[in-house]
Motif scaffolding. Structure first.
Motif, PDB file in Angstrom:
ATOM      1  N   LEU A 229      18.285  22.927  20.236  1.00 30.43           N
ATOM      2  CA  LEU A 229      18.860  21.668  19.744  1.00 30.43           C
ATOM      3  C   LEU A 229      20.266  21.869  19.210  1.00 30.43           C
ATOM      4  O   LEU A 229      21.114  20.974  19.313  1.00 30.43           O
ATOM      5  CB  LEU A 229      17.953  21.054  18.675  1.00 30.43           C
ATOM      6  CG  LEU A 229      16.693  20.371  19.200  1.00 30.43           C
ATOM      7  CD1 LEU A 229      15.708  20.102  18.064  1.00 30.43           C
ATOM      8  CD2 LEU A 229      17.038  19.058  19.921  1.00 30.43           C
ATOM      9  N   HIS A 230      20.547  23.036  18.646  1.00 28.62           N
ATOM     10  CA  HIS A 230      21.913  23.319  18.194  1.00 28.62           C
ATOM     11  C   HIS A 230      22.847  23.510  19.388  1.00 28.62           C
ATOM     12  O   HIS A 230      24.009  23.070  19.350  1.00 28.62           O
ATOM     13  CB  HIS A 230      21.928  24.538  17.274  1.00 28.62           C
ATOM     14  CG  HIS A 230      21.600  24.193  15.849  1.00 28.62           C
ATOM     15  ND1 HIS A 230      22.539  23.684  14.981  1.00 28.62           N
ATOM     16  CD2 HIS A 230      20.440  24.257  15.160  1.00 28.62           C
ATOM     17  CE1 HIS A 230      21.975  23.464  13.807  1.00 28.62           C
ATOM     18  NE2 HIS A 230      20.698  23.787  13.887  1.00 28.62           N
TER      19      HIS A 230
ATOM     20  N   GLN B 126      22.308  16.433  22.007  1.00 23.46           N
ATOM     21  CA  GLN B 126      21.259  16.736  21.044  1.00 23.46           C
ATOM     22  C   GLN B 126      20.140  15.699  21.037  1.00 23.46           C
ATOM     23  O   GLN B 126      18.957  16.038  21.115  1.00 23.46           O
ATOM     24  CB  GLN B 126      21.847  16.871  19.644  1.00 23.46           C
ATOM     25  CG  GLN B 126      20.830  17.332  18.608  1.00 23.46           C
ATOM     26  CD  GLN B 126      21.389  17.342  17.204  1.00 23.46           C
ATOM     27  OE1 GLN B 126      22.022  16.388  16.773  1.00 23.46           O
ATOM     28  NE2 GLN B 126      21.169  18.427  16.479  1.00 23.46           N
TER      29      GLN B 126
ATOM     30  N   ALA C 103      22.387  22.007  22.217  1.00 20.52           N
ATOM     31  CA  ALA C 103      22.537  20.640  22.719  1.00 20.52           C
ATOM     32  C   ALA C 103      23.532  19.853  21.873  1.00 20.52           C
ATOM     33  O   ALA C 103      24.320  19.057  22.406  1.00 20.52           O
ATOM     34  CB  ALA C 103      21.174  19.941  22.729  1.00 20.52           C
ATOM     35  N   ALA C 104      23.529  20.071  20.558  1.00 18.54           N
ATOM     36  CA  ALA C 104      24.496  19.392  19.691  1.00 18.54           C
ATOM     37  C   ALA C 104      25.910  19.809  20.053  1.00 18.54           C
ATOM     38  O   ALA C 104      26.833  18.972  20.091  1.00 18.54           O
ATOM     39  CB  ALA C 104      24.204  19.709  18.229  1.00 18.54           C
TER      40      ALA C 104
END
Length: 236
Positions: free
Chosen positions: A105-106, A114, A108-109
């Protein structure tokens, strides 16, 4: 205005709370000026990687209930999810370590994807017949979210990739006094805990925007706590 949401993909009230927050945000006049950022919070950080257990059995052990009673708890959560238009499976779900999901997720951010990955992971965990606790499934979800397959695979293969970012989020949660999720922080000034009703989120956004001193919360807001336990009001 920035809203930061600490959550874990294993937390059903985070899944439900996100849907309720989105409804509350949709009713907020300044919604187009709100930036939403998702932060990491592991419910069960000590769970060995690759080790999974059925959710119903975990609930029965945690609360000292029978398996049938634990199934009833799951049905209660499912009813809340379905009331928000969400699909929720009560059988066949697993519980395990979510550190790799948070690391992804980081990534993706950093790539502007994200929320896409978060929504896919929630759907896989709660609505579909896909486990989110193995690297193969996570890689498929990452690609579906629009991430580069080779880059996502490299992150999954390197246990140190984005590990510091996950730990930093968790330290911040502790510093802010968040000991359960979901936990919402509005402009680093106000906190809202739990899967509140949509109208509470709207009111919180309005008060934060106006710079007022307090945000109302429901005393029965549903949360998930470290060790994976997810409280059901009146049944915990």
């Amino acid at each position: 205005m920035r809203v930061e949401i600490w959550s874990d993909i294993a937390c059903p009230w985070c899944y439900i709370g996100k849907a309720r927050f989105e409804k509350g945000l949709a009713a907020f006049a300044h919604r187009d000026e709100v930036e939403v950022v998702f932060r990491s919070f592991e419910l069960d950080p000590n769970s060995p990687k690759g080790s999974v257990a059925p959710v119903v059995e975990m609930l029965a052990k945690k609360y000292g209930r029978t398996v049938e009673e634990a199934r009833g708890m799951e049905e209660h959560v499912a009813a809340s999810a379905r009331a928000e238009g969400l699909t929720y499976r009560t059988e066949g779900r697993d519980h395990g370590n979510t550190f790799d999901i948070h690391r992804l997720l980081h990534l993706a951010a950093a790539r502007g994807r994200q929320e896409e990955l978060l929504d896919l992971a929630y759907r896989a965990n709660f609505a579909e017949e896909r486990s989110v606790f193995d690297s193969a499934t996570l890689l498929v979800l990452a690609v579906e979210a629009g991430l580069d397959e080779a880059e996502a695979a490299a992150v999954l293969a390197d246990a140190t990739a984005y590990a510091d970012a996950v730990r930093a989020d968790e330290r911040e949660a502790a510093e802010l006094g968040a000991n359960a999720v979901p936990f919402f922080v509005l402009d680093r000034r106000f906190g809202v805990s739990g899967g509140q009703p949509a109208e509470v989120f709207t009111q919180a956004l309005e008060q934060a925007w106006a710079g007022r001193e307090s945000v109302p919360t429901s005393p029965d807001a549903e949360v998930c706590e470290p060790d994976g336990a997810c409280a059901v009001p009146g049944q915990a």
